[in-house]
Write an enzyme that holds these catalytic residues in place. Structure first.
Site: not given
Length: 530
Positions: A346, A465
């Site tokens: 991310c 994630h």
């Protein structure tokens, strides 16, 4: 001032509120354990935290964002998490400013002063509507407080501790951490700072994280009960290595050096100031051959086998931290070693690119632009809409990730699952220089390529994630690191899902053995199981 007027005739669920004498006394873990106990006892429990401040978040099935603790607690209850379980999420962006997420969707950014003055007076209805929906659906709602209920500078506009207990007419159990010392002073001091009607709501104490001889503590317990007239419901033992996902980065203070002993693989996670979703690496730390360390300086970096850049709520700001601290140079030096990999998740993925642009001041109070670390030919622009969604798919058939050689032929059969939480949109500037990592799909959508990596597999990044909770992928990636060091692969791994369920049961068993559950049921007004 108490006000139960927000209740409705539809409410059926019993409520119990768990508050603490301070932050990090164990409220979230105890709430999770009680969720599992009530489920085991045949009830339908649900968690609730009206307002949560956390950078570790959880994506619900419908693509909304809540605090990670409430997501884990819902899993312990055996139910799907919803935004009613955490209707207000505060995500700090920088000092004194936070993103306010209401029912899983970003509403605005506010200073702490504006939030208190302008948002909190209107928040009661949002909170009580969510709680009432839960009470109309489940048998028991476990309400978790935040911090301490005795913060006298904040109490008048409190929506997460004693005011909320009054609105919901909820009994309160007060939790304190004896491992810190001063447990009796913290309990009595908390009661002294509460209003008389608030003290009347406190129906019992839990003393958490006890390591000693209970007989030596008993005189203090007797004194406490005599002084306050409130029973001690249990003294809970210190449980080492709790493997329930944490949401507060304070837990990372104890993870700077990772495991004791000598593991064959050393993974260094960069802990920048606004680190988020650091639970991405919990699954790696539970592998027997892996040591996961959280580092903040070049001296701590050492000579790892992989360097992991985690998510962040302030990508450009934390990128500046890497440069100011000297970590950028140290990371580059270590990545030049032959077998070392550099991985970004991310915000860390965004840092690996060449350019970062924030034209709408999404991450800060001014327009920003920065050069990335330059490892991948990527450009990221931060937009005003946040992407929050679950995803699943496979490792791409032409992946660059260094999996063991014997895995190459079947690489595209390795399943992966994860979730995305980001406001940045990343574009590849020179696709001929890199290779796509994964082929994934969002619920109800078509498949597409996600993530990029260098051809040699040394540097790669993704928005996913939770990627390392994909068991086959996790073990294959680690075996690729082992192969790079000349080590034989490990053929077996564990199931992240099964391990999580076992941990819920383990902590629940410990709590049940030390807590007077009969009195807990009496406090809630619920008939206990036979």
């Amino acid at each position: 001032m108490e006000d139960a007027s927000a209740q409705t005739s539809e409410q059926t669920a019993a409520v119990l509120m768990l508050q603490g004498t301070a932050s990090d006394v164990g409220k979230s873990v105890i709430t999770t354990a009680l969720c599992r106990i009530f489920k085991q006892d045949g009830f339908r429990p649900a968690p609730f935290k009206s307002q949560n401040m956390a950078l570790n978040s959880y994506v619900t099935e419908d693509g909304k964002e809540i605090g990670r603790a409430q997501g884990a607690q819902a899993e312990a209850c055996g139910i799907e998490a919803t935004t009613d379980m955490n209707p207000i999420l505060i995500k700090p962006v920088r000092d004194m400013h936070s993103q306010i997420v209401v029912h899983g969707v970003p509403l605005t950014q506010m200073s702490a002063w504006d939030y208190r003055q302008h948002f909190l007076p209107e928040a009661k209805q949002t909170v009580m509507d969510a709680l009432n929906r839960l009470r109309a659906t489940y048998d028991i709602v476990l309400m978790e407080g935040a911090g301490s209920p005795a913060e006298i500078n904040l109490k008048d506009r409190d929506i997460v501790n004693m005011n909320l207990a009054g609105w919901a007419d909820a009994p309160v159990i007060l939790i304190s951490d004896i491992d810190r010392g001063g447990v009796f002073a913290s309990i009595v001091g908390t009661l002294e700072l509460l209003e008389p009607h608030e003290v009347q709501r406190v129906k019992g104490f839990i003393i958490n994280k006890f390591r000693g001889d209970l007989s030596l503590l008993q005189p203090g317990l007797d004194w406490l009960e005599e002084r306050t007239g409130i029973p001690v419901l249990g003294v809970l033992p210190y449980i080492s290595d709790i493997q329930i996902e944490a949401e507060d980065s304070v837990v990372l203070d104890s993870m700077r050096h990772g495991k004791s002993g000598q593991q064959e693989l050393d993974l260094a996670v960069i802990r920048y100031p606004r680190i988020s979703n650091f639970t991405d690496f919990d699954a790696l730390s539970r592998e027997p051959d892996v040591n996961v360390r959280y580092v903040t300086s070049p001296d701590e970096l050492g000579h790892p086998d992989a360097i992991l850049l985690p998510g962040t709520k302030d990508t450009i700001g934390d990128l500046a931290f890497l440069r100011a601290s000297g970590l950028e140079h140290a990371i580059a030096s270590q990545t030049e070693r032959e077998h070392v990999q550099l991985v970004g998740i991310c915000g860390g993925y965004q840092m690996l690119g060449q350019h970062l642009k924030d034209p709408f001041a999404v991450e800060a109070n001014q327009i920003q632009e920065a050069y990335g670390l330059g490892w991948l030919p990527l450009s990221t622009t931060f937009l005003q809409n946040k992407q929050t969604v679950r995803a699943s798919g496979n490792v791409h058939s032409h992946h660059p990730i260094r999996l063991p050689k014997e895995s190459d032929a079947a690489a595209n059969s390795l399943p992966i699952n994860g979730y995305e939480i980001h406001m940045g949109v990343t574009k590849c500037l020179e696709p001929e220089r890199v290779t796509a990592l994964f082929e994934i799909a969002h619920p109800g959508g078509q498949s597409f390529n996600e993530g990029w990596g260098t051809i040699d597999g040394k540097v790669w990044g993704t928005y996913l994630h939770g990627l390392f909770e994909s068991d086959q992928f996790r073990r294959s990636w680690l075996n690729g690191l082992r192969e790079g060091k000349g080590l034989s692969p490990l053929l077996e791994t564990y199931s992240a899902r099964e391990r999580k369920e076992m941990e819920f049961d383990r902590v629940a068993e410990s709590l049940r053995a030390s807590l007077d559950m009969q009195r807990v049921y009496e406090i809630m007004g619920v008939q206990p199981p036979e």
